[in-house]
Design an enzyme around this catalytic site. Sequence first.
Site, PDB file in Angstrom:
ATOM      1  N   LYS A  25      25.067  42.944  33.551  1.00 14.74           N
ATOM      2  CA  LYS A  25      24.142  41.937  34.112  1.00 14.74           C
ATOM      3  C   LYS A  25      23.970  42.182  35.615  1.00 14.74           C
ATOM      4  O   LYS A  25      22.854  42.155  36.131  1.00 14.74           O
ATOM      5  CB  LYS A  25      24.714  40.547  33.894  1.00 14.74           C
ATOM      6  CG  LYS A  25      24.100  39.441  34.737  1.00 14.74           C
ATOM      7  CD  LYS A  25      24.653  38.070  34.433  1.00 14.74           C
ATOM      8  CE  LYS A  25      25.872  37.737  35.221  1.00 14.74           C
ATOM      9  NZ  LYS A  25      25.646  37.347  36.621  1.00 14.74           N
ATOM     10  N   ASN A  26      25.085  42.443  36.295  1.00 17.31           N
ATOM     11  CA  ASN A  26      25.051  42.535  37.755  1.00 17.31           C
ATOM     12  C   ASN A  26      24.555  43.869  38.283  1.00 17.31           C
ATOM     13  O   ASN A  26      24.462  44.051  39.497  1.00 17.31           O
ATOM     14  CB  ASN A  26      26.437  42.190  38.337  1.00 17.31           C
ATOM     15  CG  ASN A  26      26.768  40.722  38.107  1.00 17.31           C
ATOM     16  OD1 ASN A  26      25.894  39.940  37.695  1.00 17.31           O
ATOM     17  ND2 ASN A  26      28.010  40.354  38.317  1.00 17.31           N
ATOM     18  N   ARG A  94      21.060  32.402  40.952  1.00 18.79           N
ATOM     19  CA  ARG A  94      21.195  32.936  42.299  1.00 18.79           C
ATOM     20  C   ARG A  94      20.459  34.264  42.409  1.00 18.79           C
ATOM     21  O   ARG A  94      20.124  34.721  43.482  1.00 18.79           O
ATOM     22  CB  ARG A  94      22.683  33.114  42.594  1.00 18.79           C
ATOM     23  CG  ARG A  94      22.973  33.649  43.945  1.00 18.79           C
ATOM     24  CD  ARG A  94      24.439  33.675  44.246  1.00 18.79           C
ATOM     25  NE  ARG A  94      24.681  34.439  45.436  1.00 18.79           N
ATOM     26  CZ  ARG A  94      24.437  34.008  46.671  1.00 18.79           C
ATOM     27  NH1 ARG A  94      23.941  32.797  46.845  1.00 18.79           N
ATOM     28  NH2 ARG A  94      24.669  34.758  47.707  1.00 18.79           N
ATOM     29  N   CYS A 118      26.222  29.548  40.114  1.00 24.93           N
ATOM     30  CA  CYS A 118      27.458  28.874  39.714  1.00 24.93           C
ATOM     31  C   CYS A 118      27.978  28.014  40.865  1.00 24.93           C
ATOM     32  O   CYS A 118      27.806  28.329  42.017  1.00 24.93           O
ATOM     33  CB  CYS A 118      28.515  29.928  39.430  1.00 24.93           C
ATOM     34  SG  CYS A 118      28.113  30.897  38.021  1.00 24.93           S
ATOM     35  N   ARG A 123      28.057  30.003  48.949  1.00 25.21           N
ATOM     36  CA  ARG A 123      27.178  31.161  48.728  1.00 25.21           C
ATOM     37  C   ARG A 123      25.961  31.187  49.655  1.00 25.21           C
ATOM     38  O   ARG A 123      24.810  31.169  49.221  1.00 25.21           O
ATOM     39  CB  ARG A 123      26.786  31.246  47.253  1.00 25.21           C
ATOM     40  CG  ARG A 123      28.029  31.220  46.383  1.00 25.21           C
ATOM     41  CD  ARG A 123      27.764  31.455  44.940  1.00 25.21           C
ATOM     42  NE  ARG A 123      27.535  32.879  44.679  1.00 25.21           N
ATOM     43  CZ  ARG A 123      27.309  33.335  43.448  1.00 25.21           C
ATOM     44  NH1 ARG A 123      27.253  32.501  42.444  1.00 25.21           N
ATOM     45  NH2 ARG A 123      27.106  34.622  43.242  1.00 25.21           N
ATOM     46  N   PRO A 124      26.189  31.200  50.951  1.00 26.69           N
ATOM     47  CA  PRO A 124      25.081  31.296  51.909  1.00 26.69           C
ATOM     48  C   PRO A 124      24.427  32.674  51.844  1.00 26.69           C
ATOM     49  O   PRO A 124      24.894  33.555  51.138  1.00 26.69           O
ATOM     50  CB  PRO A 124      25.772  31.082  53.252  1.00 26.69           C
ATOM     51  CG  PRO A 124      27.178  31.474  53.032  1.00 26.69           C
ATOM     52  CD  PRO A 124      27.496  31.163  51.608  1.00 26.69           C
ATOM     53  N   ASP A 126      23.462  34.276  54.879  1.00 29.40           N
ATOM     54  CA  ASP A 126      23.379  34.719  56.279  1.00 29.40           C
ATOM     55  C   ASP A 126      23.477  36.241  56.441  1.00 29.40           C
ATOM     56  O   ASP A 126      22.796  36.837  57.287  1.00 29.40           O
ATOM     57  CB  ASP A 126      24.467  34.027  57.108  1.00 29.40           C
ATOM     58  CG  ASP A 126      25.863  34.367  56.622  1.00 29.40           C
ATOM     59  OD1 ASP A 126      26.185  34.001  55.473  1.00 29.40           O
ATOM     60  OD2 ASP A 126      26.604  35.049  57.353  1.00 29.40           O
ATOM     61  N   ASP A 323      35.348  38.186  39.371  1.00 32.95           N
ATOM     62  CA  ASP A 323      34.752  37.723  38.101  1.00 32.95           C
ATOM     63  C   ASP A 323      35.733  37.786  36.946  1.00 32.95           C
ATOM     64  O   ASP A 323      35.549  37.112  35.934  1.00 32.95           O
ATOM     65  CB  ASP A 323      33.501  38.549  37.762  1.00 32.95           C
ATOM     66  CG  ASP A 323      32.363  38.242  38.700  1.00 32.95           C
ATOM     67  OD1 ASP A 323      31.353  38.966  38.693  1.00 32.95           O
ATOM     68  OD2 ASP A 323      32.490  37.275  39.483  1.00 32.95           O
ATOM     69  N   ARG A 414      24.622  32.531  30.280  1.00 37.03           N
ATOM     70  CA  ARG A 414      23.988  33.212  31.416  1.00 37.03           C
ATOM     71  C   ARG A 414      24.434  34.664  31.517  1.00 37.03           C
ATOM     72  O   ARG A 414      23.726  35.510  32.037  1.00 37.03           O
ATOM     73  CB  ARG A 414      24.324  32.489  32.726  1.00 37.03           C
ATOM     74  CG  ARG A 414      23.691  31.112  32.856  1.00 37.03           C
ATOM     75  CD  ARG A 414      23.934  30.518  34.211  1.00 37.03           C
ATOM     76  NE  ARG A 414      23.626  31.485  35.242  1.00 37.03           N
ATOM     77  CZ  ARG A 414      24.000  31.348  36.503  1.00 37.03           C
ATOM     78  NH1 ARG A 414      24.684  30.294  36.886  1.00 37.03           N
ATOM     79  NH2 ARG A 414      23.683  32.252  37.407  1.00 37.03           N
TER      80      ARG A 414
HETATM   81  C1  EPZ Z   1      27.699  39.127  43.111  1.00 35.37           C
HETATM   82  O1  EPZ Z   1      27.362  37.874  43.692  1.00 35.37           O
HETATM   83  C2  EPZ Z   1      27.798  38.870  41.607  1.00 35.37           C
HETATM   84  N1  EPZ Z   1      26.521  38.374  41.091  1.00 35.37           N
HETATM   85  C3  EPZ Z   1      28.897  37.833  41.333  1.00 35.37           C
HETATM   86  O2  EPZ Z   1      29.015  37.701  39.919  1.00 35.37           O
HETATM   87  C4  EPZ Z   1      30.228  38.366  41.884  1.00 35.37           C
HETATM   88  O3  EPZ Z   1      31.223  37.399  41.688  1.00 35.37           O
HETATM   89  C5  EPZ Z   1      30.069  38.666  43.373  1.00 35.37           C
HETATM   90  O4  EPZ Z   1      28.976  39.602  43.584  1.00 35.37           O
HETATM   91  C6  EPZ Z   1      31.335  39.269  43.976  1.00 35.37           C
HETATM   92  O5  EPZ Z   1      31.673  40.437  43.304  1.00 35.37           O
HETATM   93  C7  EPZ Z   1      25.528  39.256  40.858  1.00 35.37           C
HETATM   94  O6  EPZ Z   1      25.656  40.441  41.109  1.00 35.37           O
HETATM   95  C8  EPZ Z   1      24.287  38.686  40.245  1.00 35.37           C
HETATM   96  P1  EPZ Z   1      28.740  38.280  47.424  1.00 35.37           P
HETATM   97  P2  EPZ Z   1      26.951  37.808  45.265  1.00 35.37           P
HETATM   98  O7  EPZ Z   1      27.513  38.238  48.249  1.00 35.37           O
HETATM   99  O8  EPZ Z   1      26.195  39.005  45.640  1.00 35.37           O
HETATM  100  C9  EPZ Z   1      29.939  35.161  50.771  1.00 35.37           C
HETATM  101  C10 EPZ Z   1      29.028  36.586  37.871  1.00 35.37           C
HETATM  102  O9  EPZ Z   1      29.844  35.820  37.339  1.00 35.37           O
HETATM  103  N2  EPZ Z   1      28.624  35.461  51.358  1.00 35.37           N
HETATM  104  O10 EPZ Z   1      29.539  39.546  47.345  1.00 35.37           O
HETATM  105  O11 EPZ Z   1      26.339  36.471  45.488  1.00 35.37           O
HETATM  106  C11 EPZ Z   1      29.804  34.415  49.449  1.00 35.37           C
HETATM  107  O12 EPZ Z   1      29.654  33.030  49.692  1.00 35.37           O
HETATM  108  C12 EPZ Z   1      28.693  36.416  39.337  1.00 35.37           C
HETATM  109  O13 EPZ Z   1      28.448  37.541  37.285  1.00 35.37           O
HETATM  110  C13 EPZ Z   1      28.308  34.912  52.602  1.00 35.37           C
HETATM  111  O14 EPZ Z   1      29.094  34.181  53.201  1.00 35.37           O
HETATM  112  O15 EPZ Z   1      28.400  37.836  45.931  1.00 35.37           O
HETATM  113  C14 EPZ Z   1      31.103  34.747  48.750  1.00 35.37           C
HETATM  114  O16 EPZ Z   1      32.115  33.881  49.203  1.00 35.37           O
HETATM  115  C15 EPZ Z   1      29.462  35.270  39.965  1.00 35.37           C
HETATM  116  N3  EPZ Z   1      27.084  35.194  53.139  1.00 35.37           N
HETATM  117  C16 EPZ Z   1      31.402  36.175  49.212  1.00 35.37           C
HETATM  118  O17 EPZ Z   1      30.603  36.383  50.390  1.00 35.37           O
HETATM  119  C17 EPZ Z   1      26.177  35.995  52.503  1.00 35.37           C
HETATM  120  O18 EPZ Z   1      25.088  36.222  53.051  1.00 35.37           O
HETATM  121  C18 EPZ Z   1      31.027  37.241  48.187  1.00 35.37           C
HETATM  122  O19 EPZ Z   1      29.671  37.063  47.877  1.00 35.37           O
HETATM  123  C19 EPZ Z   1      26.525  36.547  51.241  1.00 35.37           C
HETATM  124  C20 EPZ Z   1      27.750  36.276  50.688  1.00 35.37           C
END
Ligand code: EPZ
Length: 433
Positions: A25-26, A94, A118, A123-124, A126, A323, A414
């Site tokens: 999916k990802n 998202r 979720c 999940r900002p 920035d 995950d 999902r």
């Molecule tokens: C991806 O989400 C995956 N989703 C998530 O899988 C996975 O848990 C995550 O990566 C971490 O491996 C998809 O690929 C669709 P991140 P993503 O940006 O990209 C913070 C599932 O169950 N952050 O690596 O949203 C954020 O809040 C889902 O399949 C900021 O602060 O994850 C988090 O605490 C759940 N600012 C951390 O970084 C930003 O601009 C990791 O988020 C972006 C992220």
Amino acid sequence: MTQGDTFVINGGKELIGKAEIYGAKNAVLPMLAASLLTDEEVEIKNCPNIADIQSMLILLREVGANVYVSGRNIRVRGQARTCDLSPQIEKVMRSSMFMLGALVSTLGEAKITMPGGCNIGKRPLDIHLAGLERLGAVCEQKDGVVTCHANGLVGNKVFMRYPSVGATENLIMAATLAKGKTTLINCAREPEIVSLVELLRAMGANIVGEGTSVVEIEGVDKLHGASVTPCADRIVAGTYLCALAICGGEICLDGIRKREVAQTLFALGKSVETCDDGVFLRARANGLSKSVGRRSQIYGFDDLSEAVACDLTTGPYPLFATDMQPIISAVKCFSTGIAKVKETVFENRFSHLVEMNKLGANVRISGDEALIFRGDLHAGQMQAKDLRGGAALAVFAMGIAGESRVSGAKFVARGYEDFAKSYRKLGADIRLE
Ligand code: EPZ
């Protein structure tokens, strides 16, 4: 309780048989966004038929792309003509944020409501927005709406304060058509990113370094169509392995290599064995060996020889996948000994453990750490609150004799294709009510 949103599970059945692992999916979600970077046809094969993908196809059609689905193959043709997306769809997932890079790059503008997804954390966006601004975009976040504008992107050096998966993917996509060279530093290294870059390279993008912390992209004038198969879903496969460790039995996972589930195999210690003809797993009929409860620390490792089982800390790849944390935590509720789980990626990813405690699990949560002791487990009712937490509750209930009910099956839909049917095929007594 809405109709068809509760798993009814009679636990204690062994799992026997073969399960097919489809595309991740990802990986598919960012690939679908990447298809907007060309007006030629992009084909993504072996896609799972799950809610998040369906929602993404609606978004692609809304911006003006033509989408054709036949079985597990999805073909997208045509670039975006508008960036107006329906807020109600974006609210539920998202993944709409993956379109930021592609839309700003080709349309010169992007407008998305702060994505839903979720409830595992704030999940900002920035890091995404700061990176796009480094490439020349003007981004604004107001009243829950994110807007970005650019009159052509220009390559630059971008340092990400955290190796965000989505931001890495968005910025790689945005840089493929930017003028000049972009160097992204502190990138996420997940296998799904490597898979996305395979598609972009097949489309004619000039990228080096994917899967490492520094990725360099030389902008090109145009990208063309391509046809790829995404990497297999290591989380779906890992979920089967955890269910096997809890229920016992013997399963064969078709379409994934042992190395792709190395983290989960090690976190499960000796409770599952593998053979070389694919991933053929056998758990001891008497349930878990002591090794799953053995105290040691997994910080992440690059190959099977370095890890030892048990206590674990999640983190950006190659650290232990966040995950998989909820699902591995379910296994630890059955193991002897005390296991410590530390969640460093999301700030609210222990809700499943609170639910498991209702069925006799003995988990003490303090901040980003959970201590899991052996409990006196019994059947009962639990509520899923997010995708992987929901899968963890279902797998947990499969290991407990008696009838349990897990509401919130829609969360699991999902990311898992027909979860109940897939596990019923292996002998689990699970239905959707
Ligand atoms: C991806 O989400 C995956 N989703 C998530 O899988 C996975 O848990 C995550 O990566 C971490 O491996 C998809 O690929 C669709 P991140 P993503 O940006 O990209 C913070 C599932 O169950 N952050 O690596 O949203 C954020 O809040 C889902 O399949 C900021 O602060 O994850 C988090 O605490 C759940 N600012 C951390 O970084 C930003 O601009 C990791 O988020 C972006 C992220």
